[in-house]
Design a protein around this motif. Structure first.
Motif, mmCIF file in Angstrom:
data_model
loop_
_atom_site.group_PDB
_atom_site.id
_atom_site.type_symbol
_atom_site.label_atom_id
_atom_site.label_comp_id
_atom_site.label_asym_id
_atom_site.label_seq_id
_atom_site.Cartn_x
_atom_site.Cartn_y
_atom_site.Cartn_z
ATOM 1 N N ASN A 148 2.179 -4.204 10.897
ATOM 2 C CA ASN A 148 2.658 -2.901 10.426
ATOM 3 C C ASN A 148 3.715 -2.315 11.364
ATOM 4 N N GLN A 149 3.595 -2.636 12.658
ATOM 5 C CA GLN A 149 4.612 -2.141 13.607
ATOM 6 C C GLN A 149 5.971 -2.764 13.311
ATOM 7 N N SER A 185 10.675 -7.358 0.182
ATOM 8 C CA SER A 185 9.376 -7.333 -0.500
ATOM 9 C C SER A 185 8.256 -7.751 0.447
ATOM 10 N N VAL A 186 7.184 -6.989 0.407
ATOM 11 C CA VAL A 186 5.965 -7.328 1.145
ATOM 12 C C VAL A 186 4.792 -7.477 0.188
ATOM 13 N N PHE A 236 6.393 1.010 2.056
ATOM 14 C CA PHE A 236 7.462 0.062 2.370
ATOM 15 C C PHE A 236 8.242 -0.300 1.105
ATOM 16 N N THR A 237 7.544 -0.553 0.016
ATOM 17 C CA THR A 237 8.194 -0.906 -1.249
ATOM 18 C C THR A 237 9.014 0.256 -1.780
ATOM 19 N N VAL A 248 9.527 -0.861 11.909
ATOM 20 C CA VAL A 248 10.884 -1.012 12.446
ATOM 21 C C VAL A 248 11.845 -1.410 11.335
ATOM 22 N N LEU A 249 11.402 -2.281 10.430
ATOM 23 C CA LEU A 249 12.265 -2.715 9.328
ATOM 24 C C LEU A 249 12.544 -1.568 8.359
ATOM 25 N N ILE A 250 11.612 -0.634 8.214
ATOM 26 C CA ILE A 250 11.870 0.559 7.394
ATOM 27 C C ILE A 250 13.033 1.354 7.974
ATOM 28 N N PHE A 251 13.022 1.528 9.302
ATOM 29 C CA PHE A 251 14.140 2.218 9.945
ATOM 30 C C PHE A 251 15.447 1.447 9.752
ATOM 31 N N VAL A 252 15.368 0.121 9.770
ATOM 32 C CA VAL A 252 16.572 -0.693 9.566
ATOM 33 C C VAL A 252 17.128 -0.477 8.165
#
Length: 585
Positions: free
Chosen positions: A556-557, A102-103, A90-91, A561-565
């Motif tokens: 994580n789901q 940031s996570v 994600f980062t 979705v936020l990665i795709f965003v």
């Protein structure tokens, strides 16, 4: 005795000549093979870049670099071992898409990991990727002449490379540089069947050689027998366009290097003079050199990552540092087209006058997204400044007594609000806790983050008409949704993924906070409301406040979705004209 010596000497001379001939022949064959292989490689390389859709090219680039960044972040020396693989990925995506979502707490990353993130932000910035595209155009695919070569000609080239019977002199294998290939006329095989042979060939003899498949003709493919200087005015215009694109590529490269070096120099000077800022880094165990380079790259790339957990909140009193970063944020994103045009105009007064004039007058023919027409560039400046002033005024009116600016004097508050207003568009660095600002300001930030970077007050009617003329792929235009539709779908999916948290913790997981996080990821900004245990309706002992974004508390789901965003937002320029088939009556 003398006769025997002469005979041996004669034999040795013959052997020497034989060896020289064998060596010379082998070198020529090897040279011919290597040059033919190089030509074929360049041909197919050009073909791939010409045929592959630009969207899938960039998508492949960002996805592949994201995976590379993930492996580097995972395997370089970490500061702590509590970060999951999914959060590392994600980062990495957040850095390469310059989203700064940031996570993980920033101070949890080691110095080596911060360097990896710096590289990811640099090569993911819009200025860098557009510069790479310009250089690929003038090196690989400016002209499509090579893609027009017939299979017959290619077979002859391959045959010439492996043919060991024909004699090819070293002078005949004179490879022209790429500049000459691009400005020359590459002859298609079909040209011999027309009555225009004299236009392409120096004589009918060479045309006959092509029809007969003469190997000597193939060997001379790279010489002036097939690649002729262009004589017509249209050909001169093509050559000028080639030189202009090449010049533009180096202008953008210089723009990138100069502003980064200047930013690093100024930020470094500031930390060497003001000990209060240096003490913050010492207290957090951060290297000054890493922080300076990281922050400069992040600001110019409009990413928003800062090596401190609190972002720029800890530097709210360092107004000089904020003044240095404000131009970096503007020149690297919203004002890039305007200052790029200004740079070309200034350079055109002293060097490359023809190329600069062509770029300024024929910007649409160049096809570079960031090279806008003169009126549009001026409108962009006024629009950016207008948006900044509006946000600055509202921040000053509604957030003057915010807890985050308590202890700041009037000057520091004004500079801090200005810094916040500039970063609300696309950079994402903050001197305020977004969770503590008024809801009206939060809605204003959401609107600013949604707007594309080159939004102007006045619509460009002529550009809209031009788009209508060029709209040939009707089916694709009819099925592509608008940006708001996609964002509504993403918010809907995240609400499904986080429905349990929304039920148990409705204050933190409010719809407004989720919308803010999604729009921030889409705009590649990085603003976040964060997560606070104090806002929970049910107090629990295991809850611990962390200095990372609101999405760090998602499942994580929801993060997926936020990665795709983030990726969709980084590539939103390819879908800005969607949704026109939908009519609201």
């Amino acid at each position: 005795m003398n006769q025997m010596f002469a005979s041996n000497f004669f034999k040795m001379s013959n052997c020497k000549k034989l060896l020289v001939n064998i060596y010379s022949c082998s070198c020529m064959r090897m040279t011919s093979f290597l040059r033919s292989t190089w030509f074929l490689t360049m041909y197919f390389y050009r073909y791939i870049f010409l045929q592959m859709n630009a969207f899938f090219t960039e998508l492949t680039y960002f996805v592949s670099v994201s995976w590379i960044g993930f492996f580097l972040l995972k395997f370089v020396k970490p500061k702590s071992n509590g970060t999951s693989n999914f959060d590392f990925f994600f980062t990495s995506v957040s850095a390469i898409t310059v989203s700064s979502m940031s996570v993980v707490e920033m101070e949890a990353f080691s110095n080596a990991q911060l360097i990896v993130m710096t590289i990811l932000m640099l090569i993911g910035s819009e200025v860098f990727t557009s510069m790479i595209g310009l250089h690929l155009r003038w090196i690989l695919k400016l002209e499509q002449d090579l893609s027009n070569l017939s299979t017959y000609t290619l077979k002859n080239i391959v045959a010439a490379a492996f043919d060991t019977t024909s004699s090819i002199s070293d002078s005949s294998i004179n490879v022209h540089p790429l500049d000459e290939i691009d400005i020359g006329v590459i002859v298609p095989a079909e040209a011999a069947a027309h009555d225009e042979e004299d236009q392409f060939y120096p004589s009918n003899e060479s045309a006959s050689n092509q029809r007969n498949g003469d190997s000597n003709y193939t060997a001379d493919f790279f010489t002036s027998n097939t690649i002729l200087p262009l004589q017509s005015s249209s050909s001169s215009s093509r050559y000028l366009k080639y030189k202009s694109i090449k010049f533009l590529g180096f202008v953008v490269l210089g723009y990138l290097l100069v502003l980064h070096l200047l930013g690093v120099f100024l930020v470094g000077i500031y930390f060497s003079i003001y000990t209060s800022a240096k003490k913050v880094l010492e207290r957090k165990n951060l290297r000054e050199s890493t922080f300076v380079v990281f922050t400069t790259v992040s600001t110019f790339a409009s990413c928003g990552f800062v090596p401190t957990n609190e972002n720029m909140v800890v530097f709210a009193k360092n107004s000089g540092l904020l003044w240095i970063l404000i131009p970096q944020a503007l020149l690297g994103n919203t004002l890039f087209p305007s200052f790029l045009r200004l740079t070309i105009w200034l350079l055109g007064r002293y060097i490359k006058k023809d190329e600069a004039k062509y770029l300024l007058e024929k910007n649409r023919e160049i096809g570079y997204l960031h090279l806008l027409p003169g009126p549009h560039s001026w409108l962009l400046v006024f629009t950016v400044l207008g948006f900044v002033v509006v946000q600055w005024i509202f921040l000053g009116v509604m957030e003057w007594h915010n807890d985050g600016v308590t202890g700041l004097n009037v000057y520091q508050k004004l500079v801090g609000f200005l810094f916040q207003a500039v970063n609300a568009r696309h950079t994402g660095e903050t001197v305020l806790d977004i969770a503590t600002i008024a809801p009206a300001i939060l809605v204003l930030f959401v609107v600013m983050m949604y707007l594309p970077p080159y939004t102007t007050f006045m619509p460009r009617v002529e550009e809209d008409e031009e788009l209508k003329k060029k709209r040939k792929e009707v089916i694709k235009d009819n099925i592509i949704f608008s940006q708001l539709t996609y964002l509504a779908i993403f918010v809907f999916l995240i609400c499904i993924c986080e429905r349990k948290n929304m039920k148990e913790d409705p204050v933190n997981f409010s719809v407004l906070n989720i919308v803010t996080e999604v729009i921030s990821a889409y705009g590649n900004v990085g603003f976040t409301t964060g997560y606070s245990c104090d806002r929970r309706l049910k107090t629990e002992d295991f809850c611990e406040n962390k200095w990372y974004g609101f999405s760090g508390k998602w499942s994580n789901q929801g993060k997926l979705v936020l990665i795709f965003v983030m990726i969709f937002g980084r590539l939103k320029k390819f879908s800005m004209n969607g949704g026109r088939a939908w009519k609201l009556l």
